[in-house]
Write a protein that holds these residues in place. Structure first.
Motif, PDB file in Angstrom:
ATOM      1  N   SER A  76       8.143   8.082  12.793  1.00 34.82           N
ATOM      2  CA  SER A  76       8.492   9.129  11.836  1.00 34.82           C
ATOM      3  C   SER A  76       7.381   9.225  10.805  1.00 34.82           C
ATOM      4  CB  SER A  76       9.832   8.832  11.143  1.00 34.82           C
ATOM      5  OG  SER A  76       9.698   7.739  10.257  1.00 34.82           O
ATOM      6  N   ASP A 131      10.119  13.866  15.296  1.00 37.16           N
ATOM      7  CA  ASP A 131      10.159  14.073  13.852  1.00 37.16           C
ATOM      8  C   ASP A 131       9.272  15.267  13.519  1.00 37.16           C
ATOM      9  OD1 ASP A 131      10.932  13.653  11.249  1.00 37.16           O
ATOM     10  OD2 ASP A 131       9.526  12.013  10.869  1.00 37.16           O
ATOM     11  N   LYS A 132       9.449  15.817  12.329  1.00 37.28           N
ATOM     12  CA  LYS A 132       8.588  16.912  11.889  1.00 37.28           C
ATOM     13  C   LYS A 132       8.411  16.866  10.381  1.00 37.28           C
ATOM     14  CE  LYS A 132      12.443  20.223  12.018  1.00 37.28           C
ATOM     15  NZ  LYS A 132      12.911  21.504  12.596  1.00 37.28           N
TER      16      LYS A 132
END
Length: 329
Positions: free
Chosen positions: A156, A119-120
């Motif tokens: 996340s 995730d980012k």
């Protein structure tokens, strides 16, 4: 003779430095070479250099260091991402933060087993330092521009960014211990309970730090004390109330920017010039365990996983991972 010696000063100094570094072997922590008085008296080349001093390392530290890195580094290419910090959030996932534009940052969660981005999350300012609390699954992010954020992270980022108030002061190194977040703020260490991060940070003690650039903060849980990097390139160890226990600095540590304490008390120190050092638990001895990393030319941050069995080194474009043995391994 005089003209020749004047022209050779730089070369002689370089030879001294190189020789001193080479002599810092597994049984010698430091060796210094000096010019003999004969150099100014005659032209006889015999005895122009003398070994001034040798400091030996106790056997137990020597044996420990020998076993630290027993395998070549695993390198993860981040393809130009300018990483300033990183932290383990599980055995398989690390989160890295840094700069993507002149005034913008990003967080990336990366699975180190397959190098996949989990995730980012984009941030409007550059990420400076990271720390993670496993119990609350909370990631704390120290940024340039006096910003400090809290995220919930469970595979996340969950769009859960919360601002933590630090005022208009620059902040730097951060670390969590026993449900408390510690932050270097300008020339102080401050703290806040994770139970309520909307309160104001509480003053712990004053420091000799520089928060306009990168600095490091760590906690030695074994001995109940802090370690941080100072504006004078020192590694400073204090009690929890800020009383100085030891201060370490030498010419082999050029630009210290990060610090992390192994569960057995030895202190890892990252040097922005690309090397990695260990300082003994009593603060009296240093060993350079990596003169240079594999791909990294600059070490921005270091951290150990929860079990202290793997060391991650972060810098521009790469993560490098080293297996770390225990002292009895």
């Amino acid at each position: 003779m005089f003209i020749h010696l004047e022209k050779s000063k730089a070369e002689i100094k370089s030879v001294f430095t190189e020789a001193s570094s080479i002599l810092n072997t597994s049984s010698i922590s430091e060796a210094r070479l000096v010019k003999s008085a004969k150099l100014g008296q005659d032209e006889n080349v015999d005895g122009l250099i003398e070994l001034a001093s040798i400091k030996s390392i106790p056997v137990e530290m020597n044996a420990y260091v020998k076993q630290f890195f027993h395998r070549k580094a695993v390198t993860i290419d981040l393809y130009g991402f300018d990483v300033y910090s990183g932290v383990f959030v599980s055995d398989e996932v690390v989160i890295v933060g840094g700069k993507v534009k002149e005034s913008a940052g990003i967080l990336k969660a990366i699975n180190i087993t397959n190098e996949r981005i989990v995730d980012k999350f984009s941030i409007s300012t550059i990420v400076k330092r990271l720390t993670f609390d496993f119990e609350s699954e909370s990631l704390f992010v120290s940024c340039y521009g006096s910003k400090l954020y809290r995220f919930k992270f469970a595979n996340s980022f969950l769009n859960s960014k919360v601002n933590v108030e630090v005022g208009d002061h620059y902040n730097g190194g951060i670390f969590i211990c026993d449900g408390v977040l510690y932050v270097i703020v300008d020339k102080t260490v401050k703290k806040i309970s994770l139970v309520n991060t909307q309160q104001s940070l509480e003053m712990c003690f004053k420091t000799n730090t520089n928060c306009t650039s990168l600095n490091g903060l760590g906690i030695d849980s074994k001995n109940n004390r802090f370690l941080y990097t100072s504006e004078k390139q020192e590694v400073v160890c204090t009690s929890l109330d800020g009383s100085e226990i030891f201060k370490y600095k030498d010419e082999f540590m050029k630009q210290t920017s990060s610090v992390y304490v192994h569960s057995e008390g030895l202190v890892f120190v990252g040097d922005e010039k690309g090397s990695m050092h260990l300082i003994s638990e009593d603060g009296c001895r240093r060993r350079t365990v990596l003169n240079s990393c594999d791909k990294l030319k600059t070490v921005s941050d270091i951290c150990l996983d929860k079990s202290c069995s793997r060391l991650a080194v972060f810098g521009p474009g790469y993560i490098e991972l080293y297996d770390v043995c225990t002292g009895s391994g």
